[in-house]
Design a protein around this motif. Structure first.
Motif, mmCIF file in Angstrom:
data_model
loop_
_atom_site.group_PDB
_atom_site.id
_atom_site.type_symbol
_atom_site.label_atom_id
_atom_site.label_comp_id
_atom_site.label_asym_id
_atom_site.label_seq_id
_atom_site.Cartn_x
_atom_site.Cartn_y
_atom_site.Cartn_z
ATOM 1 N N SER A 147 4.393 7.451 1.627
ATOM 2 C CA SER A 147 2.954 7.696 1.615
ATOM 3 C C SER A 147 2.187 6.437 1.218
ATOM 4 O O SER A 147 2.762 5.476 0.716
ATOM 5 C CB SER A 147 2.616 8.828 0.640
ATOM 6 N N ILE A 148 0.874 6.491 1.446
ATOM 7 C CA ILE A 148 -0.047 5.418 1.039
ATOM 8 C C ILE A 148 -0.704 5.840 -0.267
ATOM 9 O O ILE A 148 -1.227 6.953 -0.374
ATOM 10 C CB ILE A 148 -1.097 5.165 2.123
ATOM 11 N N THR A 149 -0.685 4.943 -1.241
ATOM 12 C CA THR A 149 -1.215 5.266 -2.565
ATOM 13 C C THR A 149 -2.534 4.552 -2.828
ATOM 14 O O THR A 149 -2.812 3.501 -2.242
ATOM 15 C CB THR A 149 -0.207 4.891 -3.658
ATOM 16 N N ILE B 200 0.817 -1.204 0.000
ATOM 17 C CA ILE B 200 0.000 0.000 0.000
ATOM 18 C C ILE B 200 0.859 1.265 0.000
ATOM 19 O O ILE B 200 0.331 2.367 -0.199
ATOM 20 C CB ILE B 200 -0.956 0.023 1.208
ATOM 21 N N PHE B 201 2.161 1.124 0.225
ATOM 22 C CA PHE B 201 3.041 2.296 0.271
ATOM 23 C C PHE B 201 3.629 2.566 -1.106
ATOM 24 O O PHE B 201 3.780 1.660 -1.935
ATOM 25 C CB PHE B 201 4.157 2.089 1.296
ATOM 26 N N ASN B 202 3.981 3.821 -1.330
ATOM 27 C CA ASN B 202 4.502 4.225 -2.638
ATOM 28 C C ASN B 202 5.881 3.653 -2.920
ATOM 29 O O ASN B 202 6.345 3.693 -4.053
ATOM 30 C CB ASN B 202 4.556 5.752 -2.720
ATOM 31 N N LEU C 249 -2.663 9.208 -1.169
ATOM 32 C CA LEU C 249 -3.845 9.410 -0.334
ATOM 33 C C LEU C 249 -3.488 9.920 1.055
ATOM 34 O O LEU C 249 -4.232 10.712 1.633
ATOM 35 C CB LEU C 249 -4.623 8.085 -0.208
ATOM 36 N N LEU C 250 -2.356 9.468 1.589
ATOM 37 C CA LEU C 250 -1.963 9.861 2.931
ATOM 38 C C LEU C 250 -0.439 9.864 3.016
ATOM 39 O O LEU C 250 0.204 8.870 2.676
ATOM 40 C CB LEU C 250 -2.547 8.896 3.975
#
Length: 314
Positions: free
Chosen positions: A163-165, A131-133, A141-142
């Motif tokens: 970040s979370i993509t 889920i991380f870039n 997203l975050l």
């Protein structure tokens, strides 16, 4: 004559409490260790729910289908699930598996717990880094953390921002849904089909006979091997006084594995010789022959139409 006059007096006297009895005043009740309780629970589950084939006797939809049609359609659904990348389509397929559980009169909550407690949760832990870039770049997203400068490790350039993509979350959700649907279909198939008939239907997809025989024997005698394991641990507990060192426990575990392997080899040889002496030729046979019914063709047409509709709308 009174009946008590014919009974010896020593039989009428109450038993004396001795120090050898397991009561709260003398010796504390022994508690089963974690391994023994786990093996006993696993043995009860295998024996009562799988080997007894209790769910195959229910008057549900899938129990009425021919095992060959059921196997082909379930394999097709699993393959379609593996190939699609649409989250909405995967959700529809998963809801369809829940409907099959209901129509087959299977214990709904028990199957949901069995499906989601093990495989999907393990898969979720495995796909968490995706889920991380750093693994899957995409729309942010975050933002988790922003470094002062880009990080380079072992010649690999990492982004300056952790970040979370959106693409990473979608990839993780897709993988979790795929695993959940595949596990659900496998459990439903084995729960609604007698094992002997399922093994015989495996010939349709050209599975080698030796593999079918090995799978059938492993399924049938797993409860026996679990029982032998429980007896090994119980025998050791009955002969153990006081605490045991960690090194002794490791040595006992390794010795138990060797003993179990030796017993399983001897047991398999004896069982195979007994089967050959009774006319076993390597082919799985069932008493009731396969026969296609009208419901089987309706089911086959419905599954094909269902996959076509999902493919079009995906």
């Amino acid at each position: 004559m009174n009946r008590t006059d014919t009974i010896p007096q020593w039989l009428l006297e109450p038993e004396e409490q001795s120090g050898l009895q397991f009561n709260n005043r003398h010796i504390k009740k022994s508690k089963k260790n974690f391994i023994t309780k786990t093996l006993m629970q696993l043995s009860d589950t295998v024996r009562n729910e799988f080997l007894s084939e209790m769910y195959t006797k229910k008057d549900g939809l899938l129990q009425k289908l021919d095992p060959r049609i059921k196997l082909i359609t379930f394999v097709a659904l699993t393959g379609f699930t593996t190939l699609t990348r649409s989250v909405s389509v995967l959700i529809v397929i998963y809801l369809f598996t829940l409907l099959l559980i209901f129509l087959s009169k299977l214990p709904f909550l028990k199957f949901i717990k069995r499906i989601w407690i093990f495989m999907p949760l393990v898969t979720a832990i495995m796909v968490l880094p995706a889920i991380f870039n750093v693994i899957v770049p995409g729309r942010v997203l975050l933002i988790i953390h922003e470094f002062d400068k880009p990080i380079e490790l072992f010649g690999i350039q990492f982004p300056q921002t952790l970040s979370i993509t959106q693409q990473g979350i979608i990839s993780g959700v897709v993988l979790i849904l795929r695993v959940s649907i595949s596990v659900s279909l496998g459990l439903i198939l084995t729960a609604t089909t007698p094992w002997a008939r399922l093994m015989k239907s495996l010939r349709l997809i050209k599975i080698p006979a030796i593999f079918i025989t090995m799978l059938d024997m492993a399924y049938r005698y797993i409860a026996v091997l679990i029982k032998i394991s429980i007896e090994i641990f119980e025998a050791r507990n009955l002969r153990t006084i006081g605490k045991i060192s960690h090194s002794s426990n490791k040595q006992f575990a390794s010795n138990s594995i060797g003993v179990l392997f030796t017993k399983s080899m001897d047991y398999s040889e004896n069982v195979y010789m007994a089967m050959v002496s009774r006319g076993f030729t390597g082919q799985v046979e069932t008493i009731s022959p396969f026969k296609f019914m009208k419901l089987d063709f309706i089911w086959l047409f419905a599954i094909i139409l269902f996959m076509i509709v999902l493919y079009v709308f995906s």
